[in-house]
Design a protein around this motif. Structure first.
Motif, PDB file in Angstrom:
ATOM      1  N   MET A 108       0.837  -1.197   0.000  1.00  0.00           N
ATOM      2  CA  MET A 108       0.000   0.000   0.000  1.00  0.00           C
ATOM      3  C   MET A 108       0.866   1.238   0.000  1.00  0.00           C
ATOM      4  SD  MET A 108      -3.297  -0.371   2.207  1.00  0.00           S
ATOM      5  CE  MET A 108      -3.980  -1.856   2.831  1.00  0.00           C
ATOM      6  N   GLU A 492      -4.334   2.633 -11.545  1.00  0.00           N
ATOM      7  CA  GLU A 492      -3.939   3.336 -10.335  1.00  0.00           C
ATOM      8  C   GLU A 492      -3.656   4.787 -10.705  1.00  0.00           C
ATOM      9  OE1 GLU A 492      -0.758   1.257  -8.482  1.00  0.00           O
ATOM     10  OE2 GLU A 492      -0.608   2.675  -6.838  1.00  0.00           O
ATOM     11  N   SER A 507      -7.979   0.605  -8.559  1.00  0.00           N
ATOM     12  CA  SER A 507      -9.068  -0.352  -8.725  1.00  0.00           C
ATOM     13  C   SER A 507      -8.567  -1.523  -9.532  1.00  0.00           C
ATOM     14  CB  SER A 507     -10.276   0.302  -9.390  1.00  0.00           C
ATOM     15  OG  SER A 507     -10.012   0.461 -10.747  1.00  0.00           O
ATOM     16  N   ASP A 581     -11.611  -4.988  -6.502  1.00  0.00           N
ATOM     17  CA  ASP A 581     -10.937  -4.293  -5.407  1.00  0.00           C
ATOM     18  C   ASP A 581     -10.934  -2.800  -5.677  1.00  0.00           C
ATOM     19  OD1 ASP A 581      -9.779  -7.045  -5.354  1.00  0.00           O
ATOM     20  OD2 ASP A 581      -8.761  -6.201  -3.603  1.00  0.00           O
ATOM     21  N   ARG A 583      -9.553   0.956  -3.841  1.00  0.00           N
ATOM     22  CA  ARG A 583      -8.833   1.490  -2.709  1.00  0.00           C
ATOM     23  C   ARG A 583      -8.531   2.970  -2.930  1.00  0.00           C
ATOM     24  NH1 ARG A 583      -3.696  -1.554  -1.713  1.00  0.00           N
ATOM     25  NH2 ARG A 583      -2.651   0.075  -2.867  1.00  0.00           N
ATOM     26  N   THR A 585      -6.277   6.036  -0.987  1.00  0.00           N
ATOM     27  CA  THR A 585      -5.422   6.377   0.148  1.00  0.00           C
ATOM     28  C   THR A 585      -4.912   7.793  -0.002  1.00  0.00           C
ATOM     29  OG1 THR A 585      -3.424   5.578  -0.943  1.00  0.00           O
ATOM     30  CG2 THR A 585      -4.583   4.012   0.430  1.00  0.00           C
ATOM     31  N   GLU A 605     -10.456   0.669   1.832  1.00  0.00           N
ATOM     32  CA  GLU A 605     -10.481  -0.257   0.697  1.00  0.00           C
ATOM     33  C   GLU A 605     -11.676  -1.177   0.817  1.00  0.00           C
ATOM     34  OE1 GLU A 605      -7.151  -2.845   0.398  1.00  0.00           O
ATOM     35  OE2 GLU A 605      -7.373  -3.652   2.406  1.00  0.00           O
ATOM     36  N   SER A 607     -13.264  -4.936  -0.982  1.00  0.00           N
ATOM     37  CA  SER A 607     -13.089  -6.000  -1.957  1.00  0.00           C
ATOM     38  C   SER A 607     -14.324  -6.876  -1.957  1.00  0.00           C
ATOM     39  CB  SER A 607     -11.834  -6.816  -1.661  1.00  0.00           C
ATOM     40  OG  SER A 607     -12.093  -7.782  -0.682  1.00  0.00           O
TER      41      SER A 607
END
Lengths: 1109, 521
Positions: A108, A492, A507, A581, A583, A585, A605, A607
Motif C-alpha cells: 500500500m 492506479e 481499482s 478491489d 482502494r 489512500t 479499501e 473488496s
C-alpha cells in the motif's frame, strides 16, 4: 520536551551561524530512476554536527560555514558521495548493492527503510531465482528467515505449504496473504492448508501464484511481525507476502529474452528400498504356503496380480482340450518363474526425461512522461510422468503516464492461460473404522511405481475392481484435462495534490476460471468396473460380488444390473472467481525544521469476491462412438435412492471493507515511532453487525543508532549501521472458512429417504447462532535488530517474537440443549515464539574473486494453551497430526508398540494399559494418555546456507536448505493380508519368520490365513502397527537444494553483437539429501505420498540463457 | 457523513457469504420442518438395556463364547454403565439429535411469530402445529430416555427432568436447568394440545414423514398412556383407528423372498399401518451379524413359547424372520434392515440408515387396549386385543379365560412381576387387571420388538430385569434403580449439566454373584 529543546538548539545554531555562512541548496535523486530521495542525509564535511535531511521532493537547504567546501550526501542503500558546495545542486546517488535496500514496499505504501519499524525480509527476484521451478512461491524456500515452504506436492499448480512464523490458527489456514502490485491475490478455491497435501484434483488449482511469470517479478517483500502487517490488520495474522512486478524506467530501453531448459531425472529404485521381483516372488511363495493366493479366492477376486492371472489362464478353456495354461505344477512354476525374473522397472516406464521449456521475452522503455513494461512467456512441460503435462502462457503489460506533472496514471493488465493434463483421480476418503486412507481407482504414476509389484508384466492386463487393468492403458483412458485462465486489470491514479500531500486511487478486477474435465473413457478400468460380471462376459460370481452393480429395490428378485452398459463417465467441474478491489489512500509527508519527519497515511479499501463451483457428471458418454451420451435410466433411479446428485452449483461471496491509517514520527531518522490502526468489516461472519467489525492496531518504534552523531566516532570502525526495533500489535484473521454462524445458518438439503418416490427437499440448521463470534486474534511482541559490520561486509538481522493467539476457533463441548453439543467458537488460544537470524557476509571481495555467504536460521514453536480438545485416536495418530491442549498445533501421536508376540504378530499397549493384538479402539475419545507423543508435524527450525563464489565472469552458487524438529509418519505399508499386486519394501527381509525372531526383529510376520481368522480383526493390529511408535521417523533433513554455475559474457565480447548482456547458467535442483533419518528409506520427508495428482519435487537439471539488448 | 458511509458499508457487508437462506415464507418454514425430526435411533440403546437382548458370552446361552461386541459401547450399555462413546446410536447422538430437532422447531416457531407479527397473508397454522408436535416429540424421547419413568404428578416432581427448550440458543455456552419429569410432561401435553388442532395434512408433500394428523393422534395416545391419562388415550387412539381398526392394521400375511424386500415393505409409506416414518443414522442392524449381544437363545424362548391363544412360534413373523450364522448367533426381523446412502458412489462411502416406523396403528391399538383396561372397559380392551390377534394371523379368538389362565406368575418367560404401585400410590394394578396387563405387555413386546419400546414398558411398570454378563456376572435392575434413567452424555455432563444420581451408589444393593443357569420353564 527533550525533542523540543533539541529543536531550539538547532534553531539557535542556525541563527548564530548566519553571519559568516553561505547558503547551499539542491536536490538528491536516485541515479536509477531519477526519483527524488526523501530523507537523504546531507552533512558538512568537517562539521559533523551540521547537516540536514532531504524533504519529500528530495530537496535540501543548508547553511555552510565559509571555511567549509564540501558536503557528504548519504542514504541507506546508496553509495555516499562527497561534492563541492554550490547552489541548485543535483546529486545523483547510485544504489549500493552492498547496503540494505532503501524502501520497504508494504503493498500500500512505500516506506523509507529508516522509518520502518517492522520485521520484513526483502528478496530481489534474482535472490530467489530457482530456475526450472515455474511456480514462484516455491522459490521462497529457505530464502527468508521465518518463512517455511513445504513442498507437500511438486505437481504444477499445487501450492506448497507456506508458513510465515509458523501456525497462527488451529482450524484456520495460517496461509499468508499474497499481495501482488498492491492487490490481494485470492485463490480460486479456498483450500485449507491440510488439503494441500491430499492429492485431490482440486489441489491443481490451489496456487493463485502459479499464473505468475517468474521473470516479471522485481521483488518479494515478506512482512512478518505485527508492525509490518498491521496495515492489513484483520487479514494479516499469518503474514503478508508482497510481490512487486517489473515496471518500465525512464531513460532506459531494453529487450530481454530468457530461456530455461529443464530435464528432470526419473526416480530410481536405487533410491527406494523396494524388493526386486525375485525377493517379491519369495514372499508370494510364503503367502501361498500360508493359505493365501488360493485358486478359489483369487480367480474371482476383486483385484489380483500374477497369481490371479495364472489361475484365470488355467481356467480359460480354449477348445480342443487346451487351456490358457496347463494345470500342472511344471507349467505353473514356469509361469511364475517368468514373473520372478521380470524385475519390471515401473519408474523407467512411467516417467520420462523430457525437457521442460520456459521462454520469456520482455520489453521495457520509458521517457520522462511515460514508462512501459511488457512481457510474454511460454512454459511447455511435456510431463515428467505419463499422462501429465502443462502448457502455460502469460502476458503482462504495465504502463504509466504522467498526465500532468503531479498526476500519474498506471495501468496494468496481466493474464495467464494454463492447459494441464493429470492422471484421473477421485477424492481421498478416510475409513474411520479401520483408520485407512483410501482412494479408489488411484492411478498416480508415482505411487503406482512405488506400490506395485515388480513381478507384473507391464504389457499384460491384470485385474482391479473385477475388471481388466493395465496402468498404461488406464493412464491413456482415464485422465483429467485442466484449463485455467486468469486475468487481472488494474488502474492506479496517483495525484500529488500539494507538496507532501498525495492521493492514490486503485481499482482492480480479477477473474479466474478453471475447468476440470475428468475423462473416464469407455474401455478404462474405472468404467469397465461398473459392468464387471455382466459385460464383456457374464460371470455369476462377480455379478453377485461387484458392489458397483445396481439391484433395483422395486423389482422382486431383481438381479444386479449395470448402470453403465455403454460408454464412460465424463465429469466436468468449473471453479470461477471474480474479484473487484477498490482502494483510496492519502498520504502526507513533511519534515519540520528538517529534523522532525512526519508521515501520515490513511485510506479505505473494499473488496468483493464471488466464487462459483459448477459440476456435472455425465454417465454413459461414448468416447469411442462420436461422443453421444447413452445413459441408462437406472443411473438416475439409483442416484435418487442413494441421494447422490449428478450436478451441483454453489456460490460463496466474500465482502470486505476496511479503513486504515498510520502515523509515523521520526526525529532525524534516529528515533521513529509508528502507530497503525485498521478497522475491518467482513460478511464472512454473517449478518450480525456486532461480529463483523474489528479494530486492529500496532505500536512500534525504531532506533537507528548509526544516525546518532556519536556513532561513527565511537563505533564506526566496526559497525557501519545498527538499528533496533520493537513492536507490539494486534492483528487478526477471520478464522476457518466453515465458521460463519454469527447468525443462524440455514442451508437446504435433500434428506435421505429409502425410496426414490418419497423424497422431498428441506432446510436444516447448519450452525446455531453464535452471537459472540469474532475474529481470531493475535498479540505479538517483536524485538529486532539490524547490524552492519565492517562497512556492511557482514550484515546481521535478528528478530525475536512472542505471540499470544487468542479467540481462536476451537471446538467446545456444551450442554447441547440448543441443538449442538460440539460447537466451533472462539474458545482456543495458543502461545508461540521464535527467533530469526540472517547473516550475510562478504568473505572475500576482490576484483576478480568474490565469495559471499548467506546463512538463515529460524525457529518457531507453538503450544496450545487452551482447547477443549476431544480428538479421537485415529486423528491423533494419522497424517498431519492434530491439535491437543498442551501440545503444538499439529502434533502427532503413536500407538505404543509392545513387541511381536510368539507368532510374530505385533502387540500394543491399549487404552486400558493392557498388551493386546486387536483390542484397540481407533474411535476412543476418552483415554488418550496411552498414546505416545512423537512431536509436531510442522518443522520447528528452518533455514538455509547459501554460498556464492564468483571468479571473473563465472559464478558458482551452492544453496542448502534445512528443516528440523518435526516427525514424519512412515508410509503405511503393513497389512494383515497382502495381494499379489502390491510391492513390499526391503524391510520385509528382516521380518519375523520363525519363533524366537521376536527377540531380534520388530517387523511383523506375514500373517497366515489361519492367523487372520484367529485374530478378529487382524487388520486392526496391522493398521495399528502402521501408526505405532515403530513407524515414525524424524522429519529433519538437510537438502542440497541448488548448485548452479553461471557465466556472464564480458561486455567487450558482446558489445560487437549489440547485446547489452548475455549470461548462461547450469543449475541442478533438489539433487540429494545431505541428511535425513535413516528410517525414511528414500521416503521424502517433505512430500506427502497421498496418490491422486501428487508427485514429489523432481531432481532436475536446468540450463538457462538470459539475454538483454 | 460518517454515519451515512457506515450504513452503506453495512449494506455492502450484508451480502450472505454463501447459499444459505433465511425463513421468509410459509413454504420455507415447511421445508425447515423437514429437519425437525431426530435422525438418531433409540433402538440400540433401549433394546440392549432391556430384557430383549442377551449376552452370547454368558454361560446361559449355548453358543461359542468370545464373540466380540460390535462396538465397545455395547458392553457399556448392556452392563448399564455410563456410556462414553459419541458414535451412532449412543446417548450422545440421541441427546444432540433430539435437541437439534427441537431447535429446528423453535426456529420455525420464531419465524412464524415474526411473519405473523409483520402481518403476512399466508396461513401459518399448519406449520405452527407441526413445529409444536416436533418440539413435544423431541422432549418426549429425551425425558423417557434420560429420566426415570413418569410416576404421577407428585412423585415425578422429585425426579430430575430434562431442559424443556422453547427459544433458539444464541450463545456458545448456556447453562440449563433440568426441571422435573412432571414439568416436562406438562409442557409436552401443552404443546400437543396446542399443536394438533392446527395441523393440516394438505401442507405436506410426503405426509408420512411428518406429523400428519393421524401420527399426531398416535403420539398423543402413547404420551397420555405413559402419563396415565386414559380418557385421552382412548380419544386420540380413536381418531387414529376409526370405526374399523382392522382395515388400517398391517397385513402380516405377506411373505417375502429376502430380507431387503421385507425391509422395504415394512417401512412403505403406502402401508396404512405406518403413521410416522423416521429415517435414522444407525448401525443397529449390524448387531445381528454374529456379535456378542443379540436377540437369541433365551430371548427367542421369551416369545417362542406360545401365547394365550396360540402355541409355539408366533406365526405372524414367520415369513419375516431371518438369521445369520445360525439362529443362536442372533435372530432378527428385517424391519430393522440396514439401508445405505452413498455420499460418494465410486468410493463406496456413505451413511448407514435404519428406518423407524415410529408410530403404527398396531401399536396405537395396544395403547388403547391398555387404557380401556384401566378405565375398566375390559370388554372393549379384549375386543382390541382380539383385533390385534386377527391382523397378526392368530386365528383363534382370544378370551378372558385364556388370558387369566395363561398369564400366571409361573410363566416366567412372558410374565414379570409389576412394581407400579411402589412407584406411584395411584398406579394400582388390581389382581383382576394384572393378567390383562401382562397380556398387553406381551403383545407390545412382540409388536415393538427392536423398536426400543419394551425398555419404556419395563420402566413404566417397574419391571425388574436381569442381565447375565460374560462368564460370571449377574446384575439385576431393581424397580427403583437409578440406572433406569440412562446417564446424560459425558460431554454434556462435562459442560455442567446436572448428573443423574450416581451409578456407583445405586439405591439398592446389586446382586453380583456367579451366574446361575436359568430354568427354561
Amino acid at each position: 520536551m527533550k525533542n523540543f529543546l533539541t529543536c531550539l538548539f538547532f534553531f539557535f545554531l542556525y541563527i548564530g551561524g548566519y553571519a559568516q555562512s553561505k547558503m547551499v541548496n539542491g536536490v538528491v535523486v536516485s541515479a536509477d530512476d531519477g526519483q527524488p530521495i526523501i530523507g537523504a542525509s546531507v552533512t558538512v564535511v568537517g562539521e559533523a554536527a551540521m547537516g540536514t535531511v532531504t524533504d519529500i521532493d528530495g530537496k535540501f537547504k543548508l547553511t555552510v560555514p565559509q571555511n567549509r567546501n564540501s558536503l557528504l550526501v548519504s542514504y541507506i542503500g546508496m553509495k555516499q558521495q562527497q561534492i563541492a558546495v554550490g547552489t541548485n545542486l543535483r546529486i545523483e546517488l547510485k544504489s549500493d548493492d552492498q547496503q540494505l535496500d532503501e524502501i520497504v514496499v508494504t503493498g500500500m505504501q512505500r516506506v523509507d527503510k529508516r522509518l520502518f519499524t517492522g520485521a520484513a525480509s526483502k528478496l530481489n527476484a534474482d535472490d530467489a531465482a530457482l530456475s526450472g521451478v515455474a511456480d514462484v512461491s516455491r522459490r521462497l524456500e529457505g530464502r527468508a528467515a521465518g518463512v517455511s515452504v513445504q513442498n507437500v506436492s511438486g505437481t504444477f499448480g499445487t501450492a506448497p505449504k507456506i508458513r510465515v512464523r509458523g501456525a497462527t490458527s488451529i482450524y484456520g489456514n495460517s496461509k499468508p496473504l499474497w499481495v501482488v502490485d498492491g492487490v490481494v491475490m485470492e485463490d480460486a478455491l479456498d483450500i485449507s492448508s491440510d488439503d494441500l497435501s491430499s492429492g485431490n484434483a482440486e489441489t491443481l488449482i490451489a496456487s493463485s501464484i502459479a499464473g505468475l511469470n517468474a521473470d516479471d517479478i522485481e521483488s518479494f517483500q515478506i512482512l512478518k511481525d505485527g508492525s509490518a502487517t498491521s496495515i492489513y490488520g484483520a487479514r494479516a495474522m499469518a503474514g503478508v507476502i508482497v510481490v512487486t512486478t517489473k515496471k518500465g524506467k525512464a531513460g532506459t530501453s531494453r529487450f530481454s529474452y530468457s530461456t530455461e531448459l529443464t530435464m528432470r531425472l526419473k526416480p530410481s529404485y536405487a533410491n527406494f528400498n523396494i524388493m526386486n521381483s525375485q525377493e517379491q516372488m519369495g514372499i508370494y511363495k510364503e503367502m501361498e504356503e500360508k493359505g493365501w493366493l488360493e485358486f478359489t479366492s483369487l480367480a474371482n477376486a476383486s483385484s489380483s496380480g500374477v497369481y490371479g492371472k495364472m489361475y484365470r489362464l488355467i481356467d480359460d478353456y480354449q477348445g480342443n482340450g487346451s487351456f490358457g495354461l496347463e494345470n500342472t505344477p511344471e507349467a505353473r512354476n514356469a509361469y511364475l518363474r517368468q514373473a520372478e525374473f521380470r524385475n519390471t522397472d515401473w519408474f523407467d516406464l512411467l516417467f520420462n526425461n523430457s525437457i521442460m521449456q520456459n521462454h520469456a521475452i520482455s520489453i521495457s522503455s520509458g521517457t520522462e512522461k511515460a514508462r512501459f513494461y511488457g512481457s510474454l512467456s511460454i512454459m511447455r512441460d511435456p510431463g515428467w510422468s505419463l499422462s501429465s503435462g502443462v502448457n502455460r502462457y502469460t502476458a503482462n503489460a504495465n504502463a504509466s503516464y504522467d498526465i500532468f506533472k503531479n498526476l500519474t496514471l498506471n495501468i496494468l493488465s496481466s493474464g495467464s492461460y494454463r492447459k494441464q493434463k493429470a492422471p484421473g483421480t477421485l477424492s481421498q476418503e478416510v475409513d474411520v473404522v479401520s483408520g485407512e486412507v483410501k482412494r479408489d481407482f488411484d492411478i498416480n504414476p508415482y505411487s503406482f511405481a512405488l506400490n506395485t509389484s515388480r513381478t507384473l508384466d507391464p504389457d499384460e492386463y491384470y485385474r482391479r475392481n473385477y475388471a481388466d487393468f493395465n496402468i498404461f492403458h488406464e493412464l491413456q483412458n482415464n485422465y483429467i484435462d485442466l484449463n485455467v485462465s486468469d486475468v487481472k486489470f488494474q488502474a492506479e491514479l496517483n495525484w500529488k495534490i500539494l507538496k507532501g500531500l498525495e492521493a492514490n486511487f486503485l481499482s482492480a478486477i480479477k477473474y479466474q476460471t478453471s475447468t476440470q474435465e475428468h475423462h473416464v473413457k469407455d474401455r478404462s478400468n474405472q468404467a469397465e468396473a461398473y459392468r464387471a460380471g455382466i459385460l464383456p462376459e457374464e460371470d455369476a460370481t462377480i455379478r453377485e460380488a461387484n458392489p458397483l452393480l445396481y439391484t433395483d429395490p422395486d423389482v422382486d428378485g431383481a438381479l444386479p444390473e449395470t448402470i453403465l452398459p455403454e460408454g464412460g463417465i465424463y465429469t466436468f467441474t468449473n471453479h470461477s472467481m471474480k474479484g473487484v478491489d477498490l482502494r483510496a489512500t492519502m498520504s502526507y509527508n513533511t519534515s519540520v525544521n528538517d529534523m522532525h519527519i512526519v508521515n501520515l497515511f490513511g485510506g479505505a479499501e473494499s473488496s468483493a469476491i464471488d466464487r462459483n463451483k459448477v459440476w456435472f457428471r455425465g454417465w454413459g458418454y461414448q468416447y469411442d462412438n462420436g461422443g453421444i451420451p447413452f445413459y441408462d435410466y437406472t443411473v438416475f433411479k439409483q442416484g435418487k435412492e442413494e441421494n447422490s446428485d449428478y450436478y451441483g452449483n454453489s456460490w460463496t461471496y466474500a465482502r470486505n471493507l476496511a479503513f486504515f491509517s498510520s502515523m509515523t514520527y521520526s526525529y532525524a531518522g534516529r528515533y521513529t515511532v509508528n502507530l497503525t490502526g485498521r478497522y475491518e468489516g467482513s460478511n464472512k461472519l454473517g449478518k450480525s453487525r456486532s461480529a463483523r467489525w474489528l479494530p486492529t492496531w500496532n505500536i512500534s518504534g525504531a532506533w537507528n543508532a548509526h544516525e546518532e552523531l556519536w556513532f561513527d566516532d565511537l563505533l564506526g570502525n566496526v559497525l557501519s549501521n545498527a538499528t533496533f526495533k520493537a513492536s507490539y500489535s494486534l492483528t487478526a484473521d477471520r478464522g476457518p472458512a466453515f465458521v460463519t454462524n454469527s447468525e443462524v445458518v440455514i442451508l437446504s438439503y435433500n434428506p435421505w429417504r429409502p425410496t426414490a418416490d418419497i423424497t422431498e427437499s428441506g432446510l436444516y440448521i447448519d450452525g446455531l447462532e453464535n452471537s459472540e463470534l469474532t475474529y481470531e486474534k493475535k498479540n505479538e511482541l517483536n524485538v529486532g535488530a539490524d547490524f552492519g559490520f565492517l562497512k556492511n561486509r557482514i550484515n546481521v538481522t535478528a528478530d525475536v517474537y512472542f505471540r499470544q493467539n487468542f479467540d481462536l476457533i476451537g471446538l467446545i463441548y456444551t450442554q447441547g440443549v440448543g441443538g449442538e453439543i460440539a460447537k466451533y467458537a472462539n474458545v482456543a488460544s495458543m502461545n508461540s515464539n521464535g527467533v530469526e537470524l540472517s547473516i550475510a557476509t562478504k568473505n572475500i571481495d576482490n576484483k576478480k574473486f568474490k565469495w559471499s555467504t548467506d546463512f538463515i536460521f529460524a525457529s518457531a514453536k507453538n503450544v496450545i494453551t487452551d482447547l477443549d480438545s476431544r480428538s479421537n485416536v485415529i486423528t491423533l495418530i494419522s497424517g498431519e497430526g492434530y491439535a491437543r491442549q498442551g501440545y503444538p498445533v499439529r502434533s502427532l501421536f503413536s500407538i505404543p508398540f509392545a513387541g511381536l508376540n510368539e507368532e510374530g504378530i505385533p502387540t500394543f499397549v491399549n487404552q486400558d494399559n493392557e498388551t493386546t493384538v486387536t483390542n484397540l479402539d481407533f474411535q476412543e475419545y476418552e483415554n488418550l494418555d496411552f498414546l505416545k507423543y512423537e512431536g509436531p508435524t510442522d518443522p520447528t527450525i528452518t533455514g538455509s546456507l547459501g554460498n556464492t563464489f564468483s571468479w571473473n565472469s563465472f559464478t558458482l552458487n551452492v544453496f542448502i536448505t534445512y528443516s528440523l524438529g518435526n516427525v514424519v509418519r512412515l508410509d503405511p505399508i503393513f497389512k494383515s493380508s497382502y495381494s499379489d499386486l502390491t510391492s513390499m519394501p526391503k524391510e520385509f527381509k528382516n521380518r519375523w519368520v520363525i519363533p524366537g525372531d521376536e527377540e531380534v526383529t520388530n517387523i511383523p510376520v506375514i500373517a497366515s490365513l489361519r492367523q487372520d481368522r484367529n485374530y478378529d480383526p487382524l487388520s486392526y493390529a496391522y493398521n495399528a502397527y502402521n501408526y505405532s511408535t515403530e513407524r515414525i521417523a524424524k522429519g529433519d533433513f538437510v537438502r542440497m537444494k541448488e548448485i548452479s554455475l553461471s557465466y556472464s559474457f564480458p561486455k567487450k565480447l558482446i558489445d560487437n553483437l549489440k547485446i547489452a548482456n548475455l549470461s548462461m547458467k547450469l543449475q541442478a535442483t533438489n539433487l540429494f539429501l545431505l541428511y535425513a533419518d535413516k528410517k525414511l528409506n528414500g521416503q521424502d520427508p517433505e512430500f506427502f505420498n497421498s496418490g491422486g495428482v501428487a508427485t514429489p519435487m523432481p531432481k532436475q537439471l536446468t540450463f538457462t540463457i538470459n539475454m538483454g539488448i | 457523513m460518517v454515519l451515512l458511509s457506515f450504513m452503506s458499508c453495512n449494506n455492502f457487508l450484508d451480502k450472505l457469504p454463501d447459499n444459505r437462506t433465511s425463513l421468509q415464507t410459509a413454504d420455507q418454514i415447511s421445508k425447515l420442518l423437514v429437519s425437525a425430526y431426530p435422525t438418531s435411533n433409540i433402538s440400540l440403546l433401549a433394546e440392549l438395556s432391556s430384557d430383549n437382548f442377551v449376552d452370547n458370552n454368558s454361560p446361559d446361552v449355548s453358543v461359542a463364547n468370545n464373540l466380540a461386541s460390535l462396538e465397545r459401547m455395547h458392553d457399556e450399555i448392556y452392563a448399564w454403565e455410563e456410556i462414553t462413546s459419541s458414535e451412532d446410536d449412543s446417548p450422545f447422538t440421541i441427546w444432540e439429535e433430539c435437541y437439534n430437532a427441537i431447535a429446528t422447531a423453535n426456529h420455525a416457531l420464531k419465524a412464524i411469530d415474526e411473519l405473523e407479527a409483520s402481518g403476512t397473508s399466508e396461513n401459518l397454522a399448519p406449520q405452527r402445529g407441526e413445529a409444536l408436535l416436533c418440539r413435544a416429540y423431541g422432549h418426549f424421547i429425551l425425558v423417557n430416555m434420560f429420566c426415570q419413568a413418569y410416576k404421577d404428578a407428585e412423585a415425578s416432581r422429585l425426579d430430575l427432568g430434562i431442559p424443556y427448550v422453547t427459544e433458539p440458543e444464541t450463545l456458545v455456552t448456556v447453562q440449563y436447568d433440568r426441571g422435573t419429569v412432571t414439568d416436562v410432561y406438562e409442557k409436552i401435553a401443552a404443546d400437543i394440545e396446542a399443536g394438533i388442532p392446527l395441523l393440516g395434512d394438505d401442507s405436506y408433500s410426503i405426509p408420512k414423514y411428518h406429523f400428519n394428523t393421524q401420527a399426531a393422534h398416535a403420539f398423543a395416545a402413547r404420551f397420555y398412556l405413559y402419563a396415565r391419562n386414559y380418557e385421552k388415550v382412548v380419544y386420540h387412539a380413536g381418531k387414529v383407528l376409526g370405526n374399523n381398526p382392522l382395515s388400517v392394521l398391517r397385513d402380516w400375511t405377506t411373505i417375502y423372498d429376502n430380507s431387503d424386500e421385507e425391509t422395504y415393505a415394512y417401512i412403505k409409506e403406502t402401508e396404512s399401518a405406518n403413521l410416522l416414518i423416521l429415517p435414522t443414522n444407525s448401525v443397529f442392524a449390524r448387531i445381528f451379524y454374529k456379535t456378542r449381544y443379540a436377540f437369541n437363545g433365551k430371548a427367542v424362548r421369551m416369545i417362542s413359547r406360545g401365547g394365550p391363544n396360540w402355541s409355539g412360534w408366533p406365526s405372524f413373523y414367520s415369513g419375516g424372520w431371518w438369521w445369520t450364522y445360525g439362529q443362536e448367533f442372533g435372530l432378527f426381523c428385517s424391519k430393522v434392515g440396514e439401508l445405505f446412502e452413498y455420499t460418494d458412489k465410486i468410493a463406496g462411502i456413505g451413511y448407514t440408515h435404519v428406518v423407524r416406523t415410529e408410530f403404527t396403528t398396531d401399536e396405537t391399538l395396544l395403547c388403547r387396549a391398555e387404557a380401556l383396561l384401566f378405565l375398566n372397559r375390559t370388554d372393549e380392551a379384549l375386543n382390541d386385543l382380539n383385533t390385534w390377534c386377527v391382523s397378526h394371523k392368530i386365528n383363534k379368538p382370544l378370551t378372558e379365560q385364556q388370558i387369566l389362565s395363561f398369564y400366571t406368575p409361573e410363566r416366567i418367560n412372558v410374565v414379570s412381576p409389576l412394581n407400579s404401585s411402589k412407584m406411584s400410590s395411584s398406579f394400582i394394578v388390581t389382581p383382576g387387571q394384572e393378567p390383562f396387563v401382562q397380556c398387553i405387555l406381551h403383545f407390545r413386546r412382540l409388536e415393538t420388538l427392536f423398536e426400543g419400546l419394551r425398555w419404556f414398558d419395563v420402566k413404566r411398570y417397574g419391571i425388574e430385569i436381569e442381565h447375565l454378563i460374560g462368564a460370571n456376572k449377574r446384575d439385576v435392575l431393581r424397580w427403583d434403580d437409578s440406572r433406569r434413567a440412562i446417564q446424560i452424555p459425558q460431554d454434556v455432563l462435562a459442560a455442567g449439566m446436572t448428573r443423574n444420581p450416581s451409578y456407583s451408589a445405586p439405591s439398592t444393593n446389586l446382586t453380583i454373584q456367579p451366574a446361575i443357569r436359568n430354568s427354561d420353564e
